[in-house]
Motif scaffolding. Structure first.
Motif, PDB file in Angstrom:
ATOM      1  N   TYR A 152      14.517   6.978  -7.281  1.00  0.00           N
ATOM      2  CA  TYR A 152      13.495   8.283  -6.387  1.00  0.00           C
ATOM      3  C   TYR A 152      14.326   8.243  -4.376  1.00  0.00           C
ATOM      4  O   TYR A 152      14.729   7.444  -4.000  1.00  0.00           O
ATOM      5  N   GLU A 153      14.102   9.611  -4.161  1.00  0.00           N
ATOM      6  CA  GLU A 153      14.771   9.718  -2.445  1.00  0.00           C
ATOM      7  C   GLU A 153      13.141  10.097  -1.685  1.00  0.00           C
ATOM      8  O   GLU A 153      12.443  10.883  -2.965  1.00  0.00           O
ATOM      9  N   ILE A 154      13.498   9.571  -0.522  1.00  0.00           N
ATOM     10  CA  ILE A 154      11.859   9.939   0.058  1.00  0.00           C
ATOM     11  C   ILE A 154      12.228   9.630   1.767  1.00  0.00           C
ATOM     12  O   ILE A 154      13.044   8.838   2.031  1.00  0.00           O
ATOM     13  N   ASN A 155      12.464  10.815   2.418  1.00  0.00           N
ATOM     14  CA  ASN A 155      12.618  11.432   3.493  1.00  0.00           C
ATOM     15  C   ASN A 155      13.904  10.691   3.971  1.00  0.00           C
ATOM     16  O   ASN A 155      14.396   9.850   4.834  1.00  0.00           O
ATOM     17  N   GLY A 156      14.809  11.186   3.238  1.00  0.00           N
ATOM     18  CA  GLY A 156      16.248  10.563   3.092  1.00  0.00           C
ATOM     19  C   GLY A 156      16.846   9.279   2.958  1.00  0.00           C
ATOM     20  O   GLY A 156      18.039   8.864   2.831  1.00  0.00           O
ATOM     21  N   SER A 157      16.085   9.345   2.885  1.00  0.00           N
ATOM     22  CA  SER A 157      16.267   7.088   2.154  1.00  0.00           C
ATOM     23  C   SER A 157      15.995   7.188   0.547  1.00  0.00           C
ATOM     24  O   SER A 157      15.639   7.647  -0.157  1.00  0.00           O
ATOM     25  N   VAL A 158      17.490   6.671  -0.794  1.00  0.00           N
ATOM     26  CA  VAL A 158      17.005   6.834  -2.067  1.00  0.00           C
ATOM     27  C   VAL A 158      16.392   4.804  -1.869  1.00  0.00           C
ATOM     28  O   VAL A 158      16.983   3.830  -1.284  1.00  0.00           O
TER      29      VAL A 158
END
Length: 493
Positions: A152-158
């Motif tokens: 999952y991707e969140i705030n530009g991190s995966v």
């Protein structure tokens, strides 16, 4: 006929917890990947031991006639301090502290790594890829894992979703850990932690404004996770499933565990048939660590510029010392252990040099062919170098008995023995005849020859007190004089 057809090799497979007969995926070919160094400091002696074990394994596979593609990477980005997800990249941190470009740090310590390994007489790997040279491949794998619902991707991190993966796969099978136990032993998530679960690990990290090493991606500027780079490089050069993956025991969890999860999530299959792990090196019975001062660099051993050892030791002596323990065993480095290894190394080299001039008879008291197969049996038993070395010293004993006229060897057996010893000592163990600097060796020889001449003159003058003193004091220093009909020779014990 290649040797591998007549020799049955067994390898301890960490994934299965047992020795298994080695069957490569493609007959006659071996694909082997070993996790290389993170180049932010001088190469650690413990890491040298791991790489040396796999150099010996590489050498033996080649000796058996396999065509080996050996891939050992350079980690030049993405390895976080303390391997924590919120840490700082080790190379970026070093660059910031020393006010250097990160690639200056990488270049400096990559050169140091190659220089030390060359001194230890390593064979270069077939391919030595870098993490920064494979950013595109890493991004493509992340896309694949996201598409299959395991990230999952969140705030530009995966992040890799370990819990989702574990619903259809087994996370922890290499290290023997159970996800439910990991969850039970993990701290509560803080409000600042953006991961869904503490066990999830980064595939891609968003680069903060101050972060020097950064690349564009579909999720914004960032840098790859440490675990991902090895999956990308190993599968690119060896295929989605390959024969051998090696590294230190400390990498089993989380690094290698995460590699398995990434590959299975991306390709739907187990990436490696045989997982191999080398054990650690201690010093004077304690863990090696810079923080405690219980630490020594390879270069400091070679020069003697340290407060731990009594004298310098040559790279081949250190290599011989390391080969005297099985690669899966903890090995303790000490001054006494190195001194003993130096004596053993010199005895082995002296015996090898005697073979050419050994007298021959009509028949042999020493069954060389049976001895040679015992050497192969040792190596075929999960690369058991200490048993191989014990067999080599059995040959040393016979060589000395033949030299003293107490045993006999036929001409063809003498040639067979010389050829076999050369293969096991130099080709497989990777030792070198010269245990030190050529100039130093020449100087030592010159000094000893001068003392031999002075002793000869003393004896001619019937000054036996001085003659005996020279002989005895040289013996105390580990140099033995041998008087013969052709004069006096010396050997280093």
């Amino acid at each position: 006929m290649p040797l591998f057809e007549s020799q049955e090799l067994k390898i301890y497979n960490s994934l299965k917890g047992q020795k298994e007969t080695f069957h490569p995926i493609n007959e006659g070919h071996v694909g082997m990947y070993v996790c290389g160094p993170t180049v932010y400091s001088n190469v650690h002696l413990g890491n040298c031991r791991t790489f040396m074990s796999f150099d010996m394994i590489f050498r033996y596979l080649k000796h058996l006639g396999y065509k080996v593609r050996y891939v050992r990477n350079i980690t030049d980005a993405g390895h976080l301090v303390d391997d924590a997800e919120d840490g700082e990249d080790k190379i970026a941190k070093k660059a910031r502290l020393e006010k250097l470009e990160p690639m200056e740090v990488v270049q400096r310590y990559t050169l140091d790594f190659h220089n030390i390994l060359e001194k230890f007489n390593f064979l270069p790997p077939s391919i030595e890829p870098t993490a920064t040279g494979h950013i595109i491949e890493q991004i493509e794998i992340i896309k694949e894992i996201l598409d299959k619902g395991f990230a999952y991707e969140i705030n530009g991190s995966v992040y890799f979703d370990v819990a989702t993966f574990n619903e259809t796969n087994e996370y922890g099978k290499l290290s023997g850990r159970k996800l439910e136990d990991m969850v039970a032993n993990t701290r509560e998530l803080t409000a600042q932690d953006e991961k869904r679960n503490p066990q999830d690990f980064a595939l891609w990290k968003k680069a903060e404004p101050q972060h020097i090493m950064r690349w564009p991606s579909p999720w914004g500027d960032g840098f790859p996770g440490w675990h991902l780079e090895c999956t990308a490089m190993s599968t690119k050069y060896l295929g989605e499933t390959f024969d051998i993956h090696g590294g230190g025991m400390d990498l089993k969890f989380p690094h290698h565990e995460c590699e398995i999860a990434q590959a299975e999530a991306s390709y739907g299959k187990s990436p490696v048939n045989y997982w191999m792990h080398a054990n650690m090196l201690t010093m004077n019975g304690k863990k090696m660590a810079k923080s405690t001062g219980n630490n020594i660099l390879p270069g400091e051993i070679f020069t003697g510029d340290n407060d731990i050892l009594s004298k310098p030791f040559a790279p081949s002596v250190v290599r011989f010392f390391m080969m005297q323990a099985h690669y899966t065993s903890i090995l303790d480095l000490s001054n006494d252990a190195l001194l003993a290894s130096e004596k053993g190394f010199n005895r082995l080299m002296e015996a090898y040099n005697l073979i050419e001039n050994l007298p021959t008879g009509k028949q042999s008291d020493f069954d060389v062919k049976a001895w040679k197969q015992k050497c192969y049996d040792a190596m075929n038993d999960d690369f058991n170098s200490p048993i191989l070395i014990a067999n080599l010293f059995d040959a040393v004993r016979h060589i000395n008995l033949i030299k003293e006229g107490k045993e006999s060897i036929a001409k063809e057996d003498k040639e067979f023995l010389a050829e076999a010893l050369h293969a096991f000592v130099f080709e497989i163990l990777g030792l070198e005849q010269k245990a030190g600097n050529n100039q130093d060796t020449e100087k030592l020889s010159g000094v000893v020859e001068l003392l031999i001449q002075l002793r000869k003159e003393a004896r001619e003058n019937r000054d036996f007190s001085t003659s005996d003193k020279i002989r005895d004091q040289l013996a105390e220093l580990g140099i033995q004089l041998k008087d013969g009909k052709d004069g006096t020779t010396f050997s280093i014990l």
